[in-house]
Design a protein around this motif. Structure first.
Motif, PDB file in Angstrom:
ATOM      1  N   THR A 239      -2.254  -3.072 -11.247  1.00 18.33           N
ATOM      2  CA  THR A 239      -2.764  -1.855 -10.595  1.00 18.33           C
ATOM      3  C   THR A 239      -2.073  -0.599 -11.097  1.00 18.33           C
ATOM      4  O   THR A 239      -2.638   0.496 -10.995  1.00 18.33           O
ATOM      5  N   GLY A 240      -0.874  -0.724 -11.628  1.00 18.95           N
ATOM      6  CA  GLY A 240      -0.111   0.426 -12.092  1.00 18.95           C
ATOM      7  C   GLY A 240       0.913   0.838 -11.056  1.00 18.95           C
ATOM      8  O   GLY A 240       0.547   1.173  -9.922  1.00 18.95           O
ATOM      9  N   LEU A 241       2.180   0.808 -11.422  1.00 22.62           N
ATOM     10  CA  LEU A 241       3.228   1.103 -10.457  1.00 22.62           C
ATOM     11  C   LEU A 241       3.171   2.545  -9.986  1.00 22.62           C
ATOM     12  O   LEU A 241       3.581   2.855  -8.861  1.00 22.62           O
ATOM     13  N   ASP A 242       2.667   3.455 -10.827  1.00 26.88           N
ATOM     14  CA  ASP A 242       2.519   4.848 -10.403  1.00 26.88           C
ATOM     15  C   ASP A 242       1.556   4.957  -9.226  1.00 26.88           C
ATOM     16  O   ASP A 242       1.817   5.670  -8.255  1.00 26.88           O
ATOM     17  N   VAL A 243       0.449   4.211  -9.284  1.00 31.16           N
ATOM     18  CA  VAL A 243      -0.537   4.215  -8.202  1.00 31.16           C
ATOM     19  C   VAL A 243       0.005   3.475  -6.985  1.00 31.16           C
ATOM     20  O   VAL A 243      -0.050   3.968  -5.853  1.00 31.16           O
ATOM     21  N   SER A 244       0.532   2.270  -7.203  1.00 33.79           N
ATOM     22  CA  SER A 244       1.022   1.454  -6.087  1.00 33.79           C
ATOM     23  C   SER A 244       2.175   2.116  -5.368  1.00 33.79           C
ATOM     24  O   SER A 244       2.307   1.998  -4.150  1.00 33.79           O
ATOM     25  N   SER A 245       3.005   2.834  -6.103  1.00 36.42           N
ATOM     26  CA  SER A 245       4.137   3.522  -5.482  1.00 36.42           C
ATOM     27  C   SER A 245       3.654   4.567  -4.480  1.00 36.42           C
ATOM     28  O   SER A 245       4.189   4.682  -3.373  1.00 36.42           O
ATOM     29  N   ARG A 246       2.623   5.317  -4.852  1.00 37.69           N
ATOM     30  CA  ARG A 246       2.085   6.339  -3.938  1.00 37.69           C
ATOM     31  C   ARG A 246       1.475   5.687  -2.698  1.00 37.69           C
ATOM     32  O   ARG A 246       1.632   6.192  -1.586  1.00 37.69           O
ATOM     33  N   VAL A 247       0.785   4.557  -2.888  1.00 39.89           N
ATOM     34  CA  VAL A 247       0.178   3.870  -1.751  1.00 39.89           C
ATOM     35  C   VAL A 247       1.254   3.353  -0.805  1.00 39.89           C
ATOM     36  O   VAL A 247       1.158   3.505   0.421  1.00 39.89           O
ATOM     37  N   MET A 248       2.307   2.736  -1.366  1.00 41.17           N
ATOM     38  CA  MET A 248       3.385   2.206  -0.529  1.00 41.17           C
ATOM     39  C   MET A 248       4.054   3.321   0.278  1.00 41.17           C
ATOM     40  O   MET A 248       4.315   3.165   1.472  1.00 41.17           O
ATOM     41  N   THR A 249       4.306   4.436  -0.375  1.00 40.01           N
ATOM     42  CA  THR A 249       4.949   5.567   0.299  1.00 40.01           C
ATOM     43  C   THR A 249       4.024   6.163   1.355  1.00 40.01           C
ATOM     44  O   THR A 249       4.451   6.480   2.472  1.00 40.01           O
ATOM     45  N   SER A 250       2.746   6.297   1.011  1.00 41.81           N
ATOM     46  CA  SER A 250       1.779   6.887   1.942  1.00 41.81           C
ATOM     47  C   SER A 250       1.646   6.054   3.214  1.00 41.81           C
ATOM     48  O   SER A 250       1.683   6.600   4.325  1.00 41.81           O
ATOM     49  N   ILE A 251       1.499   4.748   3.070  1.00 39.68           N
ATOM     50  CA  ILE A 251       1.341   3.893   4.249  1.00 39.68           C
ATOM     51  C   ILE A 251       2.606   3.920   5.103  1.00 39.68           C
ATOM     52  O   ILE A 251       2.541   3.989   6.336  1.00 39.68           O
ATOM     53  N   TYR A 252       3.766   3.905   4.459  1.00 47.09           N
ATOM     54  CA  TYR A 252       5.039   3.962   5.198  1.00 47.09           C
ATOM     55  C   TYR A 252       5.133   5.253   6.003  1.00 47.09           C
ATOM     56  O   TYR A 252       5.481   5.242   7.191  1.00 47.09           O
ATOM     57  N   GLU A 253       4.792   6.364   5.374  1.00 42.06           N
ATOM     58  CA  GLU A 253       4.883   7.651   6.062  1.00 42.06           C
ATOM     59  C   GLU A 253       3.819   7.782   7.158  1.00 42.06           C
ATOM     60  O   GLU A 253       4.104   8.303   8.245  1.00 42.06           O
ATOM     61  N   GLN A 254       2.605   7.312   6.890  1.00 37.94           N
ATOM     62  CA  GLN A 254       1.545   7.411   7.889  1.00 37.94           C
ATOM     63  C   GLN A 254       1.822   6.522   9.106  1.00 37.94           C
ATOM     64  O   GLN A 254       1.361   6.815  10.207  1.00 37.94           O
ATOM     65  N   PHE A 255       2.569   5.445   8.903  1.00 35.99           N
ATOM     66  CA  PHE A 255       2.953   4.593  10.019  1.00 35.99           C
ATOM     67  C   PHE A 255       4.293   5.035  10.644  1.00 35.99           C
ATOM     68  O   PHE A 255       4.973   4.238  11.291  1.00 35.99           O
ATOM     69  N   GLN A 256       4.628   6.303  10.446  1.00 37.79           N
ATOM     70  CA  GLN A 256       5.812   6.884  11.085  1.00 37.79           C
ATOM     71  C   GLN A 256       7.089   6.116  10.734  1.00 37.79           C
ATOM     72  O   GLN A 256       7.933   5.836  11.569  1.00 37.79           O
ATOM     73  N   HIS A 257       7.193   5.758   9.440  1.00 39.58           N
ATOM     74  CA  HIS A 257       8.385   5.078   8.914  1.00 39.58           C
ATOM     75  C   HIS A 257       8.627   3.717   9.577  1.00 39.58           C
ATOM     76  O   HIS A 257       9.765   3.340   9.826  1.00 39.58           O
ATOM     77  N   GLU A 258       7.551   2.999   9.817  1.00 42.02           N
ATOM     78  CA  GLU A 258       7.645   1.644  10.333  1.00 42.02           C
ATOM     79  C   GLU A 258       8.423   0.775   9.329  1.00 42.02           C
ATOM     80  O   GLU A 258       8.055   0.686   8.152  1.00 42.02           O
ATOM     81  N   PRO A 259       9.523   0.129   9.773  1.00 43.66           N
ATOM     82  CA  PRO A 259      10.356  -0.648   8.839  1.00 43.66           C
ATOM     83  C   PRO A 259       9.620  -1.765   8.111  1.00 43.66           C
ATOM     84  O   PRO A 259      10.013  -2.136   7.003  1.00 43.66           O
ATOM     85  N   ARG A 260       8.563  -2.310   8.706  1.00 43.04           N
ATOM     86  CA  ARG A 260       7.827  -3.393   8.040  1.00 43.04           C
ATOM     87  C   ARG A 260       7.214  -2.940   6.714  1.00 43.04           C
ATOM     88  O   ARG A 260       6.931  -3.758   5.847  1.00 43.04           O
ATOM     89  N   PHE A 261       6.990  -1.626   6.570  1.00 42.10           N
ATOM     90  CA  PHE A 261       6.319  -1.112   5.375  1.00 42.10           C
ATOM     91  C   PHE A 261       7.263  -0.297   4.491  1.00 42.10           C
ATOM     92  O   PHE A 261       6.809   0.418   3.602  1.00 42.10           O
ATOM     93  N   ARG A 262       8.561  -0.402   4.714  1.00 49.06           N
ATOM     94  CA  ARG A 262       9.522   0.398   3.963  1.00 49.06           C
ATOM     95  C   ARG A 262       9.414   0.124   2.461  1.00 49.06           C
ATOM     96  O   ARG A 262       9.512  -1.014   2.016  1.00 49.06           O
ATOM     97  N   PRO A 263       9.198   1.165   1.651  1.00 43.78           N
ATOM     98  CA  PRO A 263       9.141   0.963   0.198  1.00 43.78           C
ATOM     99  C   PRO A 263      10.496   0.556  -0.365  1.00 43.78           C
ATOM    100  O   PRO A 263      11.536   0.722   0.273  1.00 43.78           O
ATOM    101  N   SER A 264      10.483   0.052  -1.573  1.00 47.04           N
ATOM    102  CA  SER A 264      11.709  -0.409  -2.222  1.00 47.04           C
ATOM    103  C   SER A 264      12.348   0.691  -3.056  1.00 47.04           C
ATOM    104  O   SER A 264      11.658   1.452  -3.744  1.00 47.04           O
ATOM    105  N   SER A 265      13.665   0.740  -3.028  1.00 45.99           N
ATOM    106  CA  SER A 265      14.399   1.697  -3.860  1.00 45.99           C
ATOM    107  C   SER A 265      14.344   1.323  -5.339  1.00 45.99           C
ATOM    108  O   SER A 265      14.750   2.108  -6.200  1.00 45.99           O
TER     109      SER A 265
END
Length: 506
Positions: A239-265
């Motif tokens: 899918t492309g890490l550039d695209v997937s990275s934005r999706v992971m960050t977006s879902i984490y932020e939209q879920f009010q920083h829910e730990p289950r969706f925390r992106p990886s460093s």
């Protein structure tokens, strides 16, 4: 021809990959489809592309010439947005930009009838934010297809907070009539499929963060042992890490920083370095064209003559392990103190903790994952002090019949246990929150993500009590709230009922 009794005039705005696929699907289902794109020539190019795709059916003998002509005559190129005036449904598939979509929907409202439905193919924006620009928000919904649209047999009907039931049911019938599975989801981040798919990525990345296993080992285990079509790192490269990275960050932020969706460093440095995956030639893997380069397989050591093994009598596969040892000429002993190698099979705990709790010598102890089928793939987990001699002895024994073996470092829940437990837990929380019905959740994940089972069915196959044990052990070992069990899971395990059991009606 559509199985629905209603034939619609349908507008599709956007001539890109998604728009073309939607045009093809709905024209083949018997609808009159009108394609518009703001860029000159784009709509005509999209229609030409679709006709070329449909023509292949004639060439392969799966479509008659008469049917081909009928479908082609139902596809129309629009020169202006006003050409969509007679459409009862308009589906937007333009750039993923909120203001651009709002402007389009405002313009569409001035063109189509008050009763027309406006649907967005957005994958990441909140539908209510798009609908807020409209005077008739009750006629606005999400209609999220997956690429390639004709082949991905599922579409999400997204009900925003003001979307009417009639709008949802019309879109549901439209998708069903086109031969796809329509699933209804609330207007929540990631909707249904992308929301349910978070566990594979986030927990796979977490395993690598903790140095439990390499990306290739994680992929091999989840593909070959658990039955996924692709592992998380193969998917991220696709899918492309550039695209997937934005999706992971977006879902984490939209879920009010829910730990289950925390992106990886681990992700931002790789994005900064341009390691996006296949499209850049290197991501988690190096590529020669589309061919993934793989390393050399691990060498299997020879079995030592006279080796002895103690197999935990509580082990799930104690009998199969004993038979394997016997066939390999390894003698089983009843007392751990007399054995060269000690094998345990914990659920949820790591090898070190198991050795300590059982009073075993951790330097001679290894753990074997009891979850995947014993004959398919084996995961060998080391304690923090397993010697090289014990590691090699275990690897030689477990691979003695030719079955692949992956060696990992210590981790509560191995790799497969913890990833599947995370997937089941996220799905249980989706059900608990009523984001989708259990039936829609199960079908959406299998059709949209290609998982071999629906997530709650998977939980039942593993055993809800075992899934719960893995999550609680992970939470206790790490202190991380990402592993806190869903109330849906806890209640059903406590009652001894299926995770597929719906809530009692009020």
């Amino acid at each position: 021809m559509s199985s629905s009794n209603t034939i619609h005039q349908i507008g599709v705005v956007g001539g890109g990959a998604m728009g073309r696929g939607i045009v093809q699907l709905l024209a083949q289902a018997g609808h009159q489809v009108y394609c518009f794109d703001a860029f000159e020539g784009a709509a005509a190019g999209a229609v030409e592309f679709v006709i070329g795709k449909i023509r292949r059916g004639v060439e392969k003998g799966s479509l008659s010439a008469a049917e081909f002509e009928r479908i082609c005559s139902s596809i129309h190129v629009c020169a202006a947005l006003s050409d969509l005036a007679g459409c009862s449904i308009v589906i937007e598939a333009i750039v993923e930009d909120l203001e651009a979509k709002r402007q389009l929907f405002r313009a569409l409202e001035s063109v189509v009838a008050d009763t027309a439905i406006l649907a967005s193919n957005t994958s990441s924006l909140t539908v209510a934010e798009i609908a807020a620009a409209c005077a008739r928000a009750q006629r606005v919904a999400g209609l999220h297809f997956f690429n390639p649209v004709p082949l991905m047999k599922v579409a999400e009907v997204v009900a925003a907070v003001r979307t009417s039931d009639a709008t949802v049911q019309t879109l549901h019938a439209l998708i069903d009539g086109a031969g796809h599975r329509a699933v209804i989801t609330a207007d929540q981040p990631g909707f249904l499929v992308n929301h349910a798919g978070r566990g594979l990525y986030t927990e796979g990345l977490r395993v690598v963060e903790e140095q439990v296993a390499s990306p290739a080992d994680v992929d091999n285990l989840l593909r070959d042992a658990a039955g996924f079509r692709m592992g998380p790192f193969e998917l991220l490269d696709l899918t492309g890490l550039d695209v997937s990275s934005r999706v992971m960050t977006s879902i984490y932020e939209q879920f009010q920083h829910e730990p289950r969706f925390r992106p990886s460093s681990l992700v931002p440095p790789r994005v900064a370095a341009g390691l996006y995956g296949r499209k850049t030639g290197e991501g988690w893997y190096v590529y020669d064209g589309d061919r993934k380069q793989t390393g050399s397989p691990r060498l299997i050591p020879a079995l030592s003559a006279g080796m002895t093994v103690w197999i935990d009598p509580q082990a799930t596969g104690a009998g199969a392990l004993a038979a394997l040892a016997s066939a390999a000429g390894v003698r089983c002993v009843d007392e751990p103190a007399r054995a060269d190698l000690l094998i345990v099979q914990p659920w949820g705990t790591d090898a070190t903790t198991t050795a300590i709790e059982r009073g075993l010598d951790a330097s001679r102890c290894v753990a074997l994952d009891p979850l995947p089928p014993f004959e398919r793939h084996r995961t060998l987990m080391l304690t923090a002090s397993t010697t090289g001699t014990a590691r090699d002895a275990a690897l030689a024994l477990l691979a003695s019949d030719g079955t692949p073996v992956t060696v990992i470092n210590d981790s509560p829940g191995f790799v497969v246990q913890r990833v599947l437990a995370t997937i089941v837990n996220i799905a249980a929380n989706i059900a608990q929150r009523g984001i989708a019905s259990v039936e829609d959740l199960e079908d959406a994940v299998m059709l949209g993500l290609g998982y071999p089972y629906g997530p709650l069915s998977w939980g039942d196959r593993i055993g809800g009590e075992r899934v719960l044990a893995v999550l609680r052990q992970m939470q206790a070992a790490t202190g991380d709230p990402r592993y806190r069990p869903s109330a849906w899971l806890v209640r059903r395990v406590g009652l001894g009922i299926s995770l597929l059991t719906p809530e009692a009606k009020r």
